[in-house]
Design an enzyme around this catalytic site. Sequence first.
Site, mmCIF file in Angstrom:
data_model
loop_
_atom_site.group_PDB
_atom_site.id
_atom_site.type_symbol
_atom_site.label_atom_id
_atom_site.label_comp_id
_atom_site.label_asym_id
_atom_site.label_seq_id
_atom_site.Cartn_x
_atom_site.Cartn_y
_atom_site.Cartn_z
ATOM 1 N N SER A 192 37.652 70.214 46.839
ATOM 2 C CA SER A 192 38.108 70.831 48.084
ATOM 3 C C SER A 192 37.249 72.043 48.416
ATOM 4 O O SER A 192 36.727 72.709 47.512
ATOM 5 C CB SER A 192 39.560 71.286 47.886
ATOM 6 N N LYS A 212 41.323 72.350 41.288
ATOM 7 C CA LYS A 212 40.153 71.607 41.764
ATOM 8 C C LYS A 212 38.897 72.094 41.041
ATOM 9 O O LYS A 212 38.065 71.300 40.625
ATOM 10 C CB LYS A 212 40.002 71.775 43.287
ATOM 11 N N TYR A 216 46.358 75.893 43.245
ATOM 12 C CA TYR A 216 45.860 74.592 43.714
ATOM 13 C C TYR A 216 44.331 74.553 43.652
ATOM 14 O O TYR A 216 43.730 73.628 43.098
ATOM 15 C CB TYR A 216 46.353 74.314 45.146
HETATM 16 N N1 LIG Z 1 44.284 66.893 52.964
HETATM 17 C C1 LIG Z 1 43.527 67.951 52.726
HETATM 18 O O1 LIG Z 1 43.481 68.882 53.521
HETATM 19 C C2 LIG Z 1 42.672 68.003 51.479
HETATM 20 C C3 LIG Z 1 41.597 68.912 51.453
HETATM 21 C C4 LIG Z 1 40.821 68.978 50.296
HETATM 22 C C5 LIG Z 1 41.132 68.170 49.188
HETATM 23 N N2 LIG Z 1 42.186 67.323 49.243
HETATM 24 C C6 LIG Z 1 42.482 66.496 48.072
HETATM 25 O O2 LIG Z 1 42.356 65.131 48.435
HETATM 26 C C7 LIG Z 1 43.280 64.338 47.692
HETATM 27 C C8 LIG Z 1 44.109 63.520 48.655
HETATM 28 O O3 LIG Z 1 44.775 64.404 49.549
HETATM 29 P P1 LIG Z 1 45.744 63.876 50.690
HETATM 30 O O4 LIG Z 1 45.621 64.804 51.832
HETATM 31 O O5 LIG Z 1 45.558 62.427 50.900
HETATM 32 O O6 LIG Z 1 47.137 64.171 49.991
HETATM 33 P P2 LIG Z 1 48.437 63.264 49.914
HETATM 34 O O7 LIG Z 1 49.512 64.099 49.312
HETATM 35 O O8 LIG Z 1 48.695 62.616 51.213
HETATM 36 O O9 LIG Z 1 47.955 62.151 48.877
HETATM 37 C C9 LIG Z 1 48.006 62.321 47.498
HETATM 38 C C10 LIG Z 1 48.742 61.120 46.932
HETATM 39 O O10 LIG Z 1 48.802 61.243 45.517
HETATM 40 C C11 LIG Z 1 50.079 60.855 45.082
HETATM 41 N N3 LIG Z 1 50.293 61.503 43.786
HETATM 42 C C12 LIG Z 1 50.365 62.832 43.510
HETATM 43 N N4 LIG Z 1 50.530 63.007 42.187
HETATM 44 C C13 LIG Z 1 50.539 61.783 41.617
HETATM 45 C C14 LIG Z 1 50.672 61.312 40.286
HETATM 46 N N5 LIG Z 1 50.850 62.135 39.252
HETATM 47 N N6 LIG Z 1 50.613 59.969 40.059
HETATM 48 C C15 LIG Z 1 50.430 59.102 41.092
HETATM 49 N N7 LIG Z 1 50.318 59.488 42.369
HETATM 50 C C16 LIG Z 1 50.366 60.816 42.628
HETATM 51 C C17 LIG Z 1 51.032 61.287 46.197
HETATM 52 O O11 LIG Z 1 52.229 60.523 46.215
HETATM 53 C C18 LIG Z 1 50.184 61.014 47.430
HETATM 54 O O12 LIG Z 1 50.402 59.704 47.927
HETATM 55 C C19 LIG Z 1 44.082 65.314 46.845
HETATM 56 O O13 LIG Z 1 43.492 65.361 45.558
HETATM 57 C C20 LIG Z 1 43.900 66.629 47.551
HETATM 58 O O14 LIG Z 1 44.018 67.713 46.675
HETATM 59 C C21 LIG Z 1 42.953 67.209 50.369
#
Ligand SMILES: NC(=O)c1ccc[n+]([C@@H]2O[C@H](COP(=O)([O-])OP(=O)(O)OC[C@H]3O[C@@H](n4cnc5c(N)ncnc54)[C@H](O)[C@@H]3O)[C@@H](O)[C@H]2O)c1
Length: 336
Positions: free
Chosen positions: A123, A151, A147
């Site tokens: 991120s 990362k 958080y």
């Molecule tokens: N959306 C953003 O702004 C953003 C920005 C930078 C990084 N990220 C990273 O990208 C990735 C995806 O983000 P997103 O926006 O799709 O989030 P999201 O919450 O929509 O998706 C994450 C998914 O992981 C699942 N999950 C969490 N812990 C779990 C576990 N222990 N076992 C199985 N499933 C699990 C959740 O149910 C969810 O469906 C994450 O790692 C997040 O940190 C997101």
Amino acid sequence: MILLTGATGYIGSHTWLELLLAGHQVVGIDNFVNSSPVVLKRLEALSGKKLNFIQGDVCDPIVLEALFKKHAIKGVIHFAALKAVGESSAKPILYYENNIGGLINLLQIMQENDCRNFVFSSSACVYGDPEKSPVKEDSDLKPENPYGQTKLMGEQILRDLEASDPRWRVAYLRYFNPIGAHESGLIGEDPMGVPNNLAPLVSRVAAGRMDELNIYGDDWDTPDGTGVRDYIHVVDLANGHVKAIEYIFSGKPSLTVNLGTGVGYSVMDVVRAYEDVVGQPIRCKVIDRRPGDVALYFADPSRAEALLGWKAVRSLKQMCADGWRWQSQNPLGYKS
Ligand SMILES: NC(=O)c1ccc[n+]([C@@H]2O[C@H](COP(=O)([O-])OP(=O)(O)OC[C@H]3O[C@@H](n4cnc5c(N)ncnc54)[C@H](O)[C@@H]3O)[C@@H](O)[C@H]2O)c1
């Protein structure tokens, strides 16, 4: 076969679709802590394919072992994580346990199964409050909340693993601010509880699910005084993952890249773009700045273009139009 963890989440679901459309075989895992099983039906409708999916927790070794026994997994794209910045400060152990515990468990089982191709959801949070924008990948890394720490620690664990065994290939993808939805309006962002990010909040106000949008300060040192960020269409971001896993499979060296557009838009730019799409004003209220917020940051995405041949192509208007289509077709998200 590619394993997607967090496969039914916001970025995971869009990536799953783009991988299927590009002809890859995918198996997904998710425990639905922040997503809905309805995603699976929608993805089947969009791809015309039957999906391979298992409901389970990436912290559970038995579930992962069974998954690796059943499928010949060649590479993993690891999305599964908790991502709410504020919650991570209130419940740091939960974040370290889930995001770091899940990663370590997954890497151990990959190693045992001779699978060493990995794409990591990092991120822009790892940069903290960057000294200048555009932010390059070699900028200082100083996350400002638990958080962001998960990362950066995840990156460090993977770099140590690579140093211990050169067969590992890792793509470290540092995302900026994904918004929007698939153009069909069938999949989109549907966070459980109150959203933290600007775009779902704006669309909820537009849809009448919330009264007004809080703007955290309009006296920042930016052209209109509101905070400036690098918003990227989630489908562009998903395509970045297709390029990244294909790059890793080709045996090229590991890489760390920013995935953003390289353009900064202010909170008011996003509000105005939504108003154009929705055709009505969006009520906003300016309140105090939030601690830890920064005036402006946006990516230098040129390394991703040079190494992956990837570039974000969708405009802010398209991000808002697609986000609004998703919101208006699914006023209560996947519960609609
Ligand atoms: N959306 C953003 O702004 C953003 C920005 C930078 C990084 N990220 C990273 O990208 C990735 C995806 O983000 P997103 O926006 O799709 O989030 P999201 O919450 O929509 O998706 C994450 C998914 O992981 C699942 N999950 C969490 N812990 C779990 C576990 N222990 N076992 C199985 N499933 C699990 C959740 O149910 C969810 O469906 C994450 O790692 C997040 O940190 C997101």
